[in-house]
Design a protein around this motif. Structure first.
Motif, mmCIF file in Angstrom:
data_model
loop_
_atom_site.group_PDB
_atom_site.id
_atom_site.type_symbol
_atom_site.label_atom_id
_atom_site.label_comp_id
_atom_site.label_asym_id
_atom_site.label_seq_id
_atom_site.Cartn_x
_atom_site.Cartn_y
_atom_site.Cartn_z
ATOM 1 N N ALA A 135 31.138 39.526 37.117
ATOM 2 C CA ALA A 135 32.308 38.677 37.302
ATOM 3 C C ALA A 135 33.532 39.522 37.638
ATOM 4 C CB ALA A 135 32.561 37.850 36.060
ATOM 5 N N VAL A 136 33.570 40.728 37.056
ATOM 6 C CA VAL A 136 34.644 41.661 37.347
ATOM 7 C C VAL A 136 33.978 43.009 37.531
ATOM 8 C CG1 VAL A 136 36.621 42.886 36.390
ATOM 9 C CG2 VAL A 136 36.438 40.439 36.079
ATOM 10 N N ARG A 137 34.305 43.700 38.615
ATOM 11 C CA ARG A 137 33.612 44.955 38.848
ATOM 12 C C ARG A 137 34.582 46.041 39.273
ATOM 13 N NH1 ARG A 137 27.691 45.278 41.400
ATOM 14 N NH2 ARG A 137 27.135 47.053 40.120
ATOM 15 N N ASP A 138 34.641 47.082 38.443
ATOM 16 C CA ASP A 138 35.426 48.279 38.765
ATOM 17 C C ASP A 138 36.846 47.972 39.191
ATOM 18 O OD1 ASP A 138 33.783 50.310 38.160
ATOM 19 O OD2 ASP A 138 32.711 50.253 40.070
ATOM 20 N N VAL A 139 37.500 47.156 38.413
ATOM 21 C CA VAL A 139 38.873 46.798 38.756
ATOM 22 C C VAL A 139 39.833 47.771 38.088
ATOM 23 C CG1 VAL A 139 40.649 45.047 38.405
ATOM 24 C CG2 VAL A 139 38.386 44.387 39.191
ATOM 25 N N SER A 140 40.743 48.333 38.857
ATOM 26 C CA SER A 140 41.757 49.232 38.311
ATOM 27 C C SER A 140 43.121 48.862 38.864
ATOM 28 C CB SER A 140 41.468 50.693 38.715
ATOM 29 O OG SER A 140 40.177 51.069 38.325
ATOM 30 N N PHE A 141 44.089 48.807 38.011
ATOM 31 C CA PHE A 141 45.479 48.635 38.468
ATOM 32 C C PHE A 141 46.412 48.868 37.295
ATOM 33 C CE2 PHE A 141 44.025 44.487 37.100
ATOM 34 C CZ PHE A 141 45.068 44.010 36.328
ATOM 35 N N ASP A 142 47.670 49.130 37.591
ATOM 36 C CA ASP A 142 48.690 49.264 36.559
ATOM 37 C C ASP A 142 49.763 48.219 36.797
ATOM 38 O OD1 ASP A 142 47.406 51.381 35.520
ATOM 39 O OD2 ASP A 142 48.914 52.888 36.020
ATOM 40 N N VAL A 143 50.304 47.709 35.733
ATOM 41 C CA VAL A 143 51.444 46.807 35.864
ATOM 42 C C VAL A 143 52.589 47.416 35.080
ATOM 43 C CG1 VAL A 143 52.330 44.505 35.396
ATOM 44 C CG2 VAL A 143 49.958 44.787 36.095
ATOM 45 N N GLU A 144 53.708 47.649 35.752
ATOM 46 C CA GLU A 144 54.857 48.244 35.083
ATOM 47 C C GLU A 144 55.584 47.177 34.271
ATOM 48 O OE1 GLU A 144 55.277 51.430 35.078
ATOM 49 O OE2 GLU A 144 53.623 51.671 36.491
ATOM 50 N N PRO A 145 56.292 47.603 33.223
ATOM 51 C CA PRO A 145 57.044 46.622 32.442
ATOM 52 C C PRO A 145 58.011 45.874 33.343
ATOM 53 C CG PRO A 145 57.052 48.744 31.339
ATOM 54 C CD PRO A 145 56.414 48.956 32.681
ATOM 55 N N GLY A 194 34.592 39.647 42.327
ATOM 56 C CA GLY A 194 34.780 40.495 41.166
ATOM 57 C C GLY A 194 35.537 41.781 41.440
ATOM 58 N N CYS A 195 35.754 42.105 42.690
ATOM 59 C CA CYS A 195 36.450 43.354 42.997
ATOM 60 C C CYS A 195 37.880 43.076 43.420
ATOM 61 C CB CYS A 195 35.745 44.100 44.131
ATOM 62 S SG CYS A 195 34.037 44.466 43.763
ATOM 63 N N LEU A 196 38.694 44.093 43.213
ATOM 64 C CA LEU A 196 40.074 44.004 43.645
ATOM 65 C C LEU A 196 40.117 44.481 45.090
ATOM 66 C CD1 LEU A 196 42.936 43.514 42.624
ATOM 67 C CD2 LEU A 196 43.051 45.906 42.008
ATOM 68 N N VAL A 197 40.455 43.585 46.028
ATOM 69 C CA VAL A 197 40.414 43.999 47.426
ATOM 70 C C VAL A 197 41.785 44.278 48.031
ATOM 71 C CG1 VAL A 197 38.162 43.020 47.975
ATOM 72 C CG2 VAL A 197 40.182 41.595 48.164
ATOM 73 N N ARG A 245 39.389 33.355 45.665
ATOM 74 C CA ARG A 245 38.616 32.120 45.682
ATOM 75 C C ARG A 245 38.086 31.773 44.307
ATOM 76 N NH1 ARG A 245 35.875 32.273 51.358
ATOM 77 N NH2 ARG A 245 35.821 34.506 51.131
ATOM 78 N N ASN A 246 37.528 30.580 44.161
ATOM 79 C CA ASN A 246 36.832 30.227 42.931
ATOM 80 C C ASN A 246 35.716 31.222 42.671
ATOM 81 O OD1 ASN A 246 38.157 28.004 42.030
ATOM 82 N ND2 ASN A 246 36.946 26.569 43.253
ATOM 83 N N GLY A 247 35.628 31.687 41.437
ATOM 84 C CA GLY A 247 34.542 32.600 41.113
ATOM 85 C C GLY A 247 34.783 34.026 41.556
ATOM 86 N N ALA A 248 36.008 34.342 41.941
ATOM 87 C CA ALA A 248 36.297 35.706 42.370
ATOM 88 C C ALA A 248 36.490 36.639 41.186
ATOM 89 C CB ALA A 248 37.528 35.722 43.262
ATOM 90 N N SER A 266 34.899 46.324 34.067
ATOM 91 C CA SER A 266 33.796 45.531 34.600
ATOM 92 C C SER A 266 33.291 44.574 33.545
ATOM 93 C CB SER A 266 32.625 46.423 35.013
ATOM 94 O OG SER A 266 33.017 47.318 36.012
ATOM 95 N N LYS A 267 32.789 43.455 34.012
ATOM 96 C CA LYS A 267 32.185 42.496 33.099
ATOM 97 C C LYS A 267 30.981 41.850 33.770
ATOM 98 C CE LYS A 267 31.760 39.606 29.644
ATOM 99 N NZ LYS A 267 31.401 40.086 28.305
ATOM 100 N N ARG A 268 29.865 41.897 33.055
ATOM 101 C CA ARG A 268 28.635 41.354 33.601
ATOM 102 C C ARG A 268 28.239 40.130 32.782
ATOM 103 N NH1 ARG A 268 23.977 45.625 33.306
ATOM 104 N NH2 ARG A 268 24.781 45.599 31.197
ATOM 105 N N TYR A 269 27.824 39.103 33.467
ATOM 106 C CA TYR A 269 27.348 37.903 32.782
ATOM 107 C C TYR A 269 25.937 37.605 33.230
ATOM 108 C CZ TYR A 269 31.876 36.208 31.101
ATOM 109 O OH TYR A 269 33.052 36.040 30.438
ATOM 110 N N ARG A 270 25.221 36.935 32.373
ATOM 111 C CA ARG A 270 23.970 36.379 32.848
ATOM 112 C C ARG A 270 24.138 34.864 32.832
ATOM 113 N NH1 ARG A 270 18.840 38.376 33.077
ATOM 114 N NH2 ARG A 270 19.192 40.027 31.593
#
Lengths: 449, 281
Positions: free
Chosen positions: A64-74, A245-248, A83-86, A12-16
């Motif tokens: 800007a990013v909230r609770d995003v989880s994923f794995d990328v294999e080699p 900010g979320c992965l949908v 969208r813009n600002g997602a 997660s990342k929070r901005y003001r």
């Protein structure tokens, strides 16, 4: 099983963001405003980096990013769309360690390089040679590595004549070529690309895509953030869709892309190059726009399979007196060329030299021809005599062919999977040829009356 | 050529928001040694590019200052200079002081100047103020050359204490880095620092014995006065090179401790703030 190349957990990342103070409209009010300005400024600036508990609902706090989880294999090539600002670009900034996450964790196994950094650290007063070394160091190469690849880098950039000249005397194109050339000689295991952030002209973006393709082909991992959905679809096997900010969505490229398009979140049916100096093109012609248009004349990226589709390119002829050859290449999702529409057969222009000016060329794809699915289109132009390419706008546009499934299409009433690159509605005819050899004739009783 | 060399170990990077106050990230700094080197070199090459006099400017600044100070403070105000000619008395101090002030202002401005770089790639941010402080050493040594020339001209032989100059230089660098890191981190968020600094440094010069000797400061305040590390450094320079006063060990000791404290506090503040640099710069 090997470890994932990228593993992201609840990141997660929070901005003001700065919110403007309200203004007063009386003289006294303004005077008080002016006097108290330093104090207010101090508060405002100090708050940029401070967050109180339970402040998430305030209008100036953005996750800007909230609770995003994923794995990328080699070896996976993964696209990130939204969208813009997602939060796509912020996600990449977290993974490149430019920004620090508010919470969560990401683990990266391997050397990372990102094409956001092309040309970063270039110093205008230093020569091309010195900047190659400087930029190389910025990108994480050692001096020995740079020395070893120096000739290759300079060759590739095509600026060898000016390598001892300060970079400030370079044209912007030369600068980008040199910078890109340095980046192209990195050998990362993981490549992070943000097309949204990467400045540069079309040529440069194409080179970025090319580099990505190379890296992907060598079995390395790529994470690609882009607005060019056609390019994402073509290059990536898997797509992450972000919203607020979320992965949908996270899944095979075409599935996620369909979700995205159906939700009306994006359009890739049109692309334009408003700045003629950076638009793809050469001395004779430059592209201005490319779009997919439906029968009703409206830009559309979802087309009914029964209806015709018009591919359009708008371009400017800069030098008169040439025969031009606009052409489209249509690709399907499996990267097969479905059609190379190579000849503009319009009798009006086929043998007529073009005067300067703006043109639009339209090609009609009849209905009931293409199969369902996603198609991307390259819009290209060359002169005829001599044959010389003017522009090749790869993946300039894309569209979706949709079957309404109402029994009136080539599908009939079959609703399952159908293969094929084409889905023509052929003319069918079936005749009864009488009884088979070893069987008693079957008498069909005609209804009487 | 193609493919990833198998021999390379696969680095594992953990990205998280956890903070560690006392971890100054020095081991990481070592991995980025080459970048450090290139940035120092870039600063030096870039500074005097496209100028007629080039590095000559590193001489002109202290020389003109020396002339002005000699006329105003040595001549008109008739300030005592421990019995040595006023020009060399003030120039000796200026060599040390100018290095300090230039290094400090470069270090403070370094983060804002290279914010584009901070917003595009990762590297230990301390490299920026660090390279600014190192980059000014060239000016220092050039100014020192002229000092040697002045010593020959005035026939003043150096004392054996000249061997202590590297120590004085280290104290100066520590103080400039510490202050520069602290103020630089502050400047990322508050650009006021930039406006205040030029002017602050000018005033601060009078809090160091540049234009006057330490003997002008009342005895009982001297150790407090020496909390400014440049007091010990400047007097040490004079004692070592000109032999005008005995080596002021007490002032140097206080200054050395103070510079270590400044460096640690500056580095810690910097580390605690560096996570927000890319966000607010």
């Amino acid at each position: 099983m090997s470890e994932p190349a990228i593993s992201v957990e609840n990141l997660s990342k929070r901005y003001r963001i700065g919110v403007r103070n309200r203004r007063r409209d009386t003289l006294v009010g303004n005077a008080i405003e002016a006097l108290s300005a330093p104090l207010r400024n101090l508060k405002r600036l100090a708050r940029l980096s401070r967050f109180d508990e339970n402040e998430d609902d305030r209008p100036d706090v953005v996750w800007a990013v909230r609770d995003v989880s994923f794995d990328v294999e080699p070896g996976e090539v993964v696209g990130v769309i939204g969208r813009n600002g997602a939060g796509k670009s912020t996600l990449l900034k977290l993974l490149t360690r430019i920004a620090v996450p508010t919470s969560g964790e990401a683990v990266i196994n391997g050397h990372v390089s990102s094409l956001l950094e092309v040309g970063t650290g270039f110093h205008p007063e230093l020569t091309g040679r010195e900047n190659v070394y400087l930029n190389g160091a910025v990108l994480g190469m050692t001096r020995r590595e740079i020395s070893r690849k120096f000739d290759e880098i300079v060759d590739f950039s095509g600026v060898e004549r000016f390598i001892e000249t300060p970079v400030k005397r370079y044209s912007s194109g030369m600068k980008v070529r040199l910078a890109f050339s340095v980046a192209a000689h990195l050998e990362p295991e993981i490549l992070l690309v943000d097309e949204v952030l990467s400045v540069g002209d079309w040529e440069f973006q194409k080179k970025c895509l090319g580099k990505m393709d190379d890296v992907a082909r060598q079995g390395r991992t790529v994470l690609f953030v882009s607005h060019n959905q056609a390019a994402v679809t073509r290059l990536c096997s898997r797509i992450l869709l972000m919203e607020h900010g979320c992965l949908v969505e996270d899944g095979p490229a075409h599935e996620v892309m369909s979700v995205y398009l159906r939700a009306g979140m994006g359009s890739m049916a049109e692309q334009s190059w408003p700045d003629p100096t950076t638009a793809p093109g050469a001395d004779v012609a430059r592209i201005r726009a490319a779009r997919v248009v439906g029968e009703d004349g409206r830009v559309s990226d979802a087309v009914d399979i029964r209806r015709p589709i018009f591919l359009e390119m708008e371009y400017e002829v800069l030098r008169p007196g040439y025969l031009l050859q606009p052409n489209f290449t249509v690709w399907n999702a499996e990267e097969a060329v479905v059609a190379f529409a190579g000849v503009d057969l319009d009798p009006e222009w086929i043998d007529r030299k073009r005067p300067k000016g703006l043109y639009v060329t339209r090609a009609r794809i009849p209905g009931n021809l293409l199969a369902e699915g996603m198609f991307t289109v390259d819009a290209c132009m060359s002169t005829k005599r001599p044959v010389k390419a003017q522009f090749n706008a790869d993946a300039a546009m894309a569209f979706h062919v949709v079957d309404p499934m109402d029994g009136t299409t080539a599908r009939g009433d079959w609703a399952g999977r159908m293969g094929g690159v084409m889905r023509p509605k052929l003319e069918w005819a079936t005749e009864y040829l009488g009884a088979g050899r070893d069987e008693e004739p079957v008498l069909v009783e005609e209804p009487v009356g | 050529m193609r493919g990833v060399p198998e021999a390379r170990t696969v680095p594992r990077t953990v990205i998280s928001g956890r903070r560690r106050l006392f971890d100054l990230g020095l081991s990481e700094l070592r991995d980025y040694g080459e970048l450090f080197f290139f940035l120092v070199w870039r600063d030096i090459k870039g500074r005097y590019a496209q100028s007629v006099l080039g590095v000559g400017w590193a001489l002109i600044q202290p020389t003109l200052q020396m002339i002005v100070f000699t006329v105003i403070f040595g001549g008109l105000a008739n300030i005592d200079s421990d019995g040595i000619p006023y020009p060399i008395f003030s120039y000796t101090a200026l060599v040390a002081w100018n290095y300090f002030s230039n290094a400090l202002s470069d270090a403070t401005g370094s983060l804002v100047k290279d914010k584009a770089m901070m917003q595009k790639i990762y590297f230990p941010r301390m490299i920026l103020p660090g390279s600014a402080v190192l980059g000014r050493l060239v000016d220092f040594f050039i100014a020192l050359l002229l000092l040697v020339g002045l010593m020959v001209w005035y026939a003043i032989p150096p004392t054996p204490w000249v061997l202590l100059l590297p120590l004085f230089l280290v104290i100066t660098m520590a103080a400039a880095s510490g202050l520069g890191m602290g103020l630089g981190a502050l400047a990322v968020q508050y650009r006021d620092v930039k406006h205040g600094l030029t002017f602050g440094i000018q005033l601060f010069m009078y809090a160091a014995p540049v234009v006057y000797p330490v003997s002008y400061v009342p005895e009982q305040f001297r150790l407090w006065y020496a909390i400014n590390p440049m007091v010990g450094v400047i007097e040490g320079f004079r004692a070592a090179l000109l032999g005008s006063t005995p080596m002021p060990w007490d002032l140097i000791a206080v200054g050395a401790v103070s510079s270590v404290v400044i460096l640690s506090l500056g580095a810690m503040y910097f580390r605690s703030k560096e996570r927000i640099f890319a966000d607010v710069a």
